[in-house]
Design a protein around this motif. Structure first.
Motif, PDB file in Angstrom:
ATOM      1  N   ASP A 454       0.855  -1.179   0.000  1.00  9.04           N
ATOM      2  CA  ASP A 454       0.000   0.000   0.000  1.00  9.04           C
ATOM      3  C   ASP A 454       0.898   1.238   0.000  1.00  9.04           C
ATOM      4  O   ASP A 454       2.125   1.136  -0.013  1.00  9.04           O
ATOM      5  N   SER A 455       0.290   2.394  -0.007  1.00 13.17           N
ATOM      6  CA  SER A 455       1.075   3.625   0.009  1.00 13.17           C
ATOM      7  C   SER A 455       1.898   3.686   1.286  1.00 13.17           C
ATOM      8  O   SER A 455       1.516   3.150   2.319  1.00 13.17           O
ATOM      9  N   LEU A 456       3.021   4.373   1.202  1.00 12.81           N
ATOM     10  CA  LEU A 456       3.935   4.449   2.337  1.00 12.81           C
ATOM     11  C   LEU A 456       3.299   5.223   3.489  1.00 12.81           C
ATOM     12  O   LEU A 456       2.678   6.257   3.290  1.00 12.81           O
ATOM     13  N   SER A 457       3.476   4.710   4.692  1.00  8.80           N
ATOM     14  CA  SER A 457       3.020   5.452   5.861  1.00  8.80           C
ATOM     15  C   SER A 457       3.986   6.607   6.108  1.00  8.80           C
ATOM     16  O   SER A 457       5.113   6.627   5.601  1.00  8.80           O
ATOM     17  N   ASP A 458       3.544   7.571   6.902  1.00  9.85           N
ATOM     18  CA  ASP A 458       4.392   8.734   7.189  1.00  9.85           C
ATOM     19  C   ASP A 458       5.693   8.313   7.867  1.00  9.85           C
ATOM     20  O   ASP A 458       6.775   8.840   7.551  1.00  9.85           O
ATOM     21  N   ARG A 459       5.597   7.350   8.783  1.00  7.26           N
ATOM     22  CA  ARG A 459       6.805   6.920   9.502  1.00  7.26           C
ATOM     23  C   ARG A 459       7.790   6.251   8.564  1.00  7.26           C
ATOM     24  O   ARG A 459       8.991   6.506   8.614  1.00  7.26           O
ATOM     25  N   VAL A 460       7.277   5.357   7.688  1.00  4.45           N
ATOM     26  CA  VAL A 460       8.158   4.683   6.737  1.00  4.45           C
ATOM     27  C   VAL A 460       8.795   5.708   5.802  1.00  4.45           C
ATOM     28  O   VAL A 460       9.996   5.648   5.505  1.00  4.45           O
ATOM     29  N   ARG A 461       8.005   6.672   5.350  1.00  5.50           N
ATOM     30  CA  ARG A 461       8.528   7.699   4.449  1.00  5.50           C
ATOM     31  C   ARG A 461       9.633   8.498   5.142  1.00  5.50           C
ATOM     32  O   ARG A 461      10.684   8.788   4.552  1.00  5.50           O
ATOM     33  N   GLN A 462       9.402   8.851   6.397  1.00  2.00           N
ATOM     34  CA  GLN A 462      10.410   9.610   7.152  1.00  2.00           C
ATOM     35  C   GLN A 462      11.681   8.790   7.350  1.00  2.00           C
ATOM     36  O   GLN A 462      12.799   9.309   7.236  1.00  2.00           O
ATOM     37  N   LEU A 489       7.322   3.127  -6.974  1.00  2.00           N
ATOM     38  CA  LEU A 489       8.716   3.330  -7.369  1.00  2.00           C
ATOM     39  C   LEU A 489       9.022   4.809  -7.553  1.00  2.00           C
ATOM     40  O   LEU A 489      10.093   5.291  -7.179  1.00  2.00           O
ATOM     41  N   LEU A 490       8.069   5.539  -8.137  1.00  2.00           N
ATOM     42  CA  LEU A 490       8.274   6.971  -8.330  1.00  2.00           C
ATOM     43  C   LEU A 490       8.381   7.702  -6.996  1.00  2.00           C
ATOM     44  O   LEU A 490       9.173   8.636  -6.843  1.00  2.00           O
ATOM     45  N   GLU A 491       7.570   7.282  -6.033  1.00  2.00           N
ATOM     46  CA  GLU A 491       7.599   7.939  -4.726  1.00  2.00           C
ATOM     47  C   GLU A 491       8.859   7.586  -3.960  1.00  2.00           C
ATOM     48  O   GLU A 491       9.487   8.454  -3.350  1.00  2.00           O
ATOM     49  N   LEU A 492       9.250   6.317  -3.998  1.00  2.00           N
ATOM     50  CA  LEU A 492      10.410   5.873  -3.238  1.00  2.00           C
ATOM     51  C   LEU A 492      11.722   6.275  -3.887  1.00  2.00           C
ATOM     52  O   LEU A 492      12.674   6.634  -3.205  1.00  2.00           O
ATOM     53  N   ARG A 493      11.781   6.176  -5.225  1.00  2.00           N
ATOM     54  CA  ARG A 493      12.996   6.485  -5.987  1.00  2.00           C
ATOM     55  C   ARG A 493      14.219   5.753  -5.443  1.00  2.00           C
ATOM     56  O   ARG A 493      15.200   6.357  -4.985  1.00  2.00           O
ATOM     57  N   PRO A 494      14.190   4.402  -5.479  1.00  2.00           N
ATOM     58  CA  PRO A 494      15.351   3.645  -4.999  1.00  2.00           C
ATOM     59  C   PRO A 494      16.539   3.830  -5.940  1.00  2.00           C
ATOM     60  O   PRO A 494      16.381   4.197  -7.116  1.00  2.00           O
ATOM     61  N   ASP A 495      17.730   3.540  -5.440  1.00  2.00           N
ATOM     62  CA  ASP A 495      18.936   3.657  -6.268  1.00  2.00           C
ATOM     63  C   ASP A 495      19.049   2.485  -7.235  1.00  2.00           C
ATOM     64  O   ASP A 495      19.604   2.632  -8.328  1.00  2.00           O
TER      65      ASP A 495
END
Length: 591
Positions: A454-462, A489-495
């Motif tokens: 699901d979409s990233l939670s605020d804590r995970v995003r932080q 993938l667009l939100e996370l932008r992994p390396d």
């Protein structure tokens, strides 16, 4: 002619009678006032003549303008009380004993009042049997007592039942089970029920929705059971049902009803939620009830471990398996403290030059009896016992130590460490990472793809932003086999992303598989992400993947996981070989 003494005596007697009459009148007046103040009405009934006399107060109580000799008492008594009340009076007449009763009357205005009546039997001057009695209105007292009893009943219910669902609470459940255990020859089944993923439901939809789901499950349990059975909420999202096995197949029928009803979506507002439960079942005779809860709990544990949304029936093999698991869990705690958990390293190579450009750290447990154990043997155990964070910390500290001990050999080589979903949601992660000396640009955290279901939670995003701020790269594991979306993938932008081995293995024989891998590579490149392919077994695999644009290869073709000492020896050897330009640089194992 009377003497003067006689006249004086008569005068005195007359005066005494006058005083007595006055005193009697005063006494009667006082009695009347007292009766009026008390609200007590007086009646007299001549049994032989079937005549009654009511005083004015009694007429007020009944609300009727009664004539002196009318007999209308039973006409005013509430229909539901006529039979019992009249029976009491007739028995008093028959036995010539005192009469006492309490009943309701219906006044002409429709008001219902509660009366208390007391009377005593006597024989009048004419020799007729009579009753003289008193009645008074006790409605306020009766209603107050009813309210007090209702309050006491509510208090008893609140003490014995769960406030949210209305089911028995844990205390009452334990008491009811102990009472059943006192009965001889009784056999019951205990269903231990747990709502699957309830924490995630609360986190995603809020506690109000969580409460609705608990009530929904409770209603299903109450539907399923019959008289003599019990349903309880033991706490949180944990329930129990006790079934009296007084007929064949009853437990299976109850279990089937619960599971069938749970399959129907549960509506919350404009959403339809699917509620799933894991169920552990155990049964026993009354003499063995003490074991029921632990046995059903163990069966519940197996239901969860075997995929949830299912029911498991307790067996002796489960108990033996649990004993082994508990011992292994204790061994794991000791192993973490004693340094038995160490990283092994699997190399990753450049898809063109085959030169090592990265290594993945993989946890290995050097068990003193069982030998070296791979994560498949202890990761789920660590998760079940709350040891994942400690395991992650142990591996991270060991990797950083190894990096410091061989800094020159690892120059230009990236080290990748797996990070669990639970750890990524840890509110203390940033603080803990700040306690390490992490060289920027040298370390990468590999995240399993299902974190992003699901979409990233605020804590995970932080936490992800904090990880990047320490100069640590982000990778996504098993691309193509989980649930990561392009938006994720667009939100996370992994390396970088890693293509799952199950997609890599068939590319030599399957054109669709090759096309799928090619598409994943194109997507990653479009998002400026490097691509790692794992599960590379042969040189042919390596060649095809390189042609498709994969940057890095990992698999048994280039090396299995190995100790840091063996990795260091390999890197030293590779440094010598790559220092000789005429040497053909095929890693060992590639044909």
């Amino acid at each position: 002619m009377r003497h003067s003494g006689e006249r004086r005596s008569e005068t005195a007697l007359s005066n005494k009678r006058s005083r007595t009459n006055v005193e009697l009148e005063n006494l009667l007046r006082q009695l009347g006032l007292a009766l009026e103040a008390s609200g007590i009405g007086i009646w007299q009934h001549n049994i032989a003549k079937n005549q009654t006399r009511w005083d004015e107060q009694l007429k007020l109580i009944y609300g009727v303008p009664k004539a002196p000799l009318d007999v209308i008492w039973l006409d005013s008594v509430h229909p539901d009380d006529v039979g019992p009340t009249n029976e009491i009076y007739l028995r008093a007449i028959e036995t010539k004993s005192d009469y006492a009763s309490e009943f309701r009357i219906v006044r002409p205005d429709g008001a219902i009042r509660y009366l208390r009546s007391r009377a005593r039997y006597f024989v009048d001057a004419a020799g007729d049997g009579c009753f003289v009695g008193a009645e008074w209105d006790v409605t306020d007292d009766v209603l107050l007592n009813k309210e007090l009893e209702r309050s006491r009943a509510e208090a008893r219910f609140a003490a014995d039942h769960d406030h949210l669902t209305g089911l028995l609470n844990r205390r009452s459940f334990d008491f009811a089970l102990s009472e059943l255990a006192r009965q001889e020859g009784v056999r019951v089944a205990l269903l231990h029920i747990d709502v699957d993923h309830f924490k995630e439901i609360n986190d995603r939809f809020g506690h109000a929705v969580g409460d609705l789901i608990l009530c929904h499950v409770s209603e299903i349990l109450l539907e399923a059971i019959s008289a003599g059975d019990l349903a309880a909420r033991l706490g949180g999202d944990e329930f129990a049902v006790v079934i009296a096995e007084n007929e064949s197949g009853k437990t299976n029928a109850v279990l089937d009803h619960i599971q069938r009803r749970l399959e129907s979506p549960f509506s919350v507002g404009d959403q339809a939620l699917s509620v799933q439960c894991s169920i552990g079942v155990a049964s026993a005779m009354s003499a063995e009830f003490a074991k029921l809860l632990s046995q059903s709990d163990l069966a519940l544990y197996h239901a969860k471990r075997n995929g949830r949304n299912r029911a498991e029936i307790f067996t002796d093999e489960m108990a033996s398996s649990l004993a082994n698991e508990r011992q292994l869990a204790q061994d794991l705690r000791s192993g973490l403290a004693l340094g038995q958990i160490r990283p092994f390293y699997q190399v990753q190579v450049d898809a063109r030059s085959f030169r090592v450009n990265g290594v993945e750290a993989l946890a290995r447990w050097h068990h003193p009896v069982r030998g070296i154990l791979a994560p498949a043997h202890f990761l789920s155990l660590a998760s079940a016992n709350g040891l994942v964070a400690e395991l992650d910390d142990v591996i991270l500290r060991a990797v950083l130590s190894d990096m410091n001990s061989a800094a020159s050999l690892l120059e230009g080589i990236r080290l990748s460490i797996n990070l669990s979903a639970d750890r990524l949601d840890d509110p203390e992660l940033t603080t803990k990472l700040g306690g390490y000396d992490i060289p920027p640009g040298r370390l990468s955290f590999e995240l399993i793809e299902t974190i992003f279901l699901d979409s990233l939670s605020d804590r995970v995003r932080q936490n992800i932003q904090a990880i990047k701020s320490f100069g640590i790269d982000i990778e996504i594991d098993d691309l193509g086999s989980g649930h990561a979306s392009l938006l994720g993938l667009l939100e996370l932008r992994p390396d970088r992303v890693k293509i799952d081995r199950r997609l890599v293995m068939p590319i030599l024989q399957s054109v669709p598989s090759r096309r799928l891998v090619s598409s994943l590579v194109d997507i990653a490149r479009a998002l400026d992400m490097e691509v790692i392919a794992e599960g590379v077994e042969t040189f042919d695999h390596a060649k095809v993947l390189a042609d498709l644009g994969v940057h890095t290869l990992q698999g048994y073709a280039f090396g299995r996981p190995q100790s840091f000492a063996d990795l260091a020896a390999r890197l030293e050897q590779e440094a010598l070989e790559f220092g000789q330009p005429d040497v053909v640089r095929f890693p060992s194992g590639i044909a």
